[in-house]
Design an enzyme around this catalytic site. Structure first.
Site: not given
Ligand code: NAD
Ligand code: DAU
Length: 350
Positions: A34, A36, A85-86, A101, A140-142, A165, A169, A290
């Site tokens: 990680d 960090l 990055e989430s 990332t 992710t579902d996004e 984001y 992904k 958005g």
């Protein structure tokens, strides 16, 4: 699943996963890699840091040299990639790290994994790998974009991401698929809905609202507050990932969700009510650009093919989650004061 590399394991879901994994699986080595960033918090893992098989490495998934060294040293047979990055709002103000990332980092991991697991290292045309190895990409579902009032995301719903984001992904998912199709790398992709539970960074809806209620600060609700998310307890996400690692068909994608759609304002009202606070704390603010209106998951594939099902009801899970944040005020305070960033120096004086 004896020698596992978990990336992003100091974040919300990664840290819950490491604890879940160590509770359920006997492993020889679990390396948590990680970087960090602001979202990585080693306090999340304090209860397991003395486990003999657990090793923490501070480092970046974009660092090919480091990845190579870790693979050589620890001979992983499993990789679970949480590192990312989430946060959607941050991807609007600072998109670049999301691309480096989430996309380039995932490719760096895939490349190193392919090289070390191949039966002929360096031969890109060799599609044979060591027995029992697997790379799992936590997506992710996004990536599917937004739904109208009706319908559910299935694994074959076309990708249509709307934020930097989710676009990053979705790109990562396509790179993972490319390593499967082109090189035959044994992969899975999981696409989960919104998680809630302990140790979530208080920039996300639920911990932010709990924190603001605690300190009597306004609760910012974007737009009309009627956007819908499907909420799943983080432990159920962890159990689904373990199920996919153990039983998922090679190259397959699995949606993960709890059939638990809620409008944001319902969640905010529930938190206010549970914490005995006044609705006057709600502030409707400018909408997220958005902003996806609705997400909802069809989880038929993972439930029928792999036999997974969630074990937390939302009512009980959210009550326990609120109680956890109230019982762990120091954890929250260390984040809001910035003290949590000193944990690494304190704990890891190499
Ligand atoms: P998080 O932001 O809490 O944690 C991300 C972790 O990744 C942090 O510990 C951070 O330090 C680390 N990290 C970031 N960049 C890195 C890099 N370059 N190299 C190494 N480590 C790096 O995120 P989260 O909510 O725990 O999400 C974990 C994963 O699950 C993400 O991939 C996210 O897209 C996915 N996901 C999240 C949700 C959700 O509801 N939170 C739902 C579905 C999928
Ligand atoms: O669906 C899975 C995704 O869920 C993950 O891939 C992401 O990593 C994770 O961050 C989450 O994304 P969301 O954008 O849905 O989560 P967030 O907690 O940021 O917001 C949830 C909803 O609440 C969303 O509709 C925006 C709204 N919101 C959020 C915040 C932070 C508000 O109304 N006010 C707020 O202050």
């Amino acid at each position: 699943m004896k020698r596992i590399l978990v990336t992003g394991g100091a974040g919300f879901i990664g840290s819950n996963f490491i604890k879940y994994f160590l509770k359920h699986i006997t492993c020889e080595i679990l390396v948590n890699l990680d970087a960090l960033t602001y979202a990585g918090n080693l306090e999340n893992l304090s209860e397991i840091e003395e486990e003999t098989c657990y090793i923490f490495k501070k480092g970046d998934i974009r660092d090919h040299g480091l990845l190579d060294q870790l693979f050589l040293q620890y001979q992983f047979d499993t990789v679970v990639n949480f590192a990312a990055e989430s946060h959607v709002d941050r991807s609007i103000t600072e998109p670049e790290t999301f691309l480096t990332t989430n996309i380039i980092g995932t490719q760096a991991l895939l490349e190193t994994t392919q090289k070390h697991w191949s039966k002929q290292a360096g031969n890109k045309y060799c599609r044979e790998y060591r027995e029992g190895v697997k790379f799992l990409q936590v997506s992710t579902d996004e990536v599917y974009g937004a739904l109208g009032k009706e319908g559910l995301f299935t694994e074959t719903t076309p990708l249509s991401p709307n934020s930097p984001y989710s676009a990053s992904k979705a790109s990562a998912d396509l790179i993972v698929k490319a390593y499967y199709e082109t090189f035959g790398l044994p992969v899975n992709i999981t696409r989960c809905s919104n998680n809630y539970g302990p140790y979530q960074f208080p920039e996300k809806l639920i911990p932010l609202m709990i924190h603001n209620c605690q300190v009597d600060e306004p609760l910012p609700v974007y737009g009309d507050g009627l956007q819908i998310r499907d909420w799943l307890h983080v432990e159920d996400h962890c159990s689904a990932i373990l199920t996919v690692l153990e039983k998922g068909g090679v190259g397959e994608i699995y949606n993960i969700g709890g059939n638990n759609e809620k409008a944001n304002i319902e969640i905010v009202n529930l938190i206010l009510e549970t914490m005995g606070k006044d609705k006057g704390l709600i502030r409707y603010v400018k909408d997220r650009p958005g902003h996806d209106r609705r997400y909802a998951i069809d989880n038929t594939k993972i439930t029928t093919q792999l036999g997974w099902k969630p074990s937390h009801s939302f009512e009980q899970g959210i009550a326990e989650t609120i109680a956890w944040y109230l019982a762990n005020k120091n954890w929250m305070q260390n984040i809001t004061s910035g003290v949590y960033t000193q944990y690494y120096e304190k704990m890891y004086q190499f």
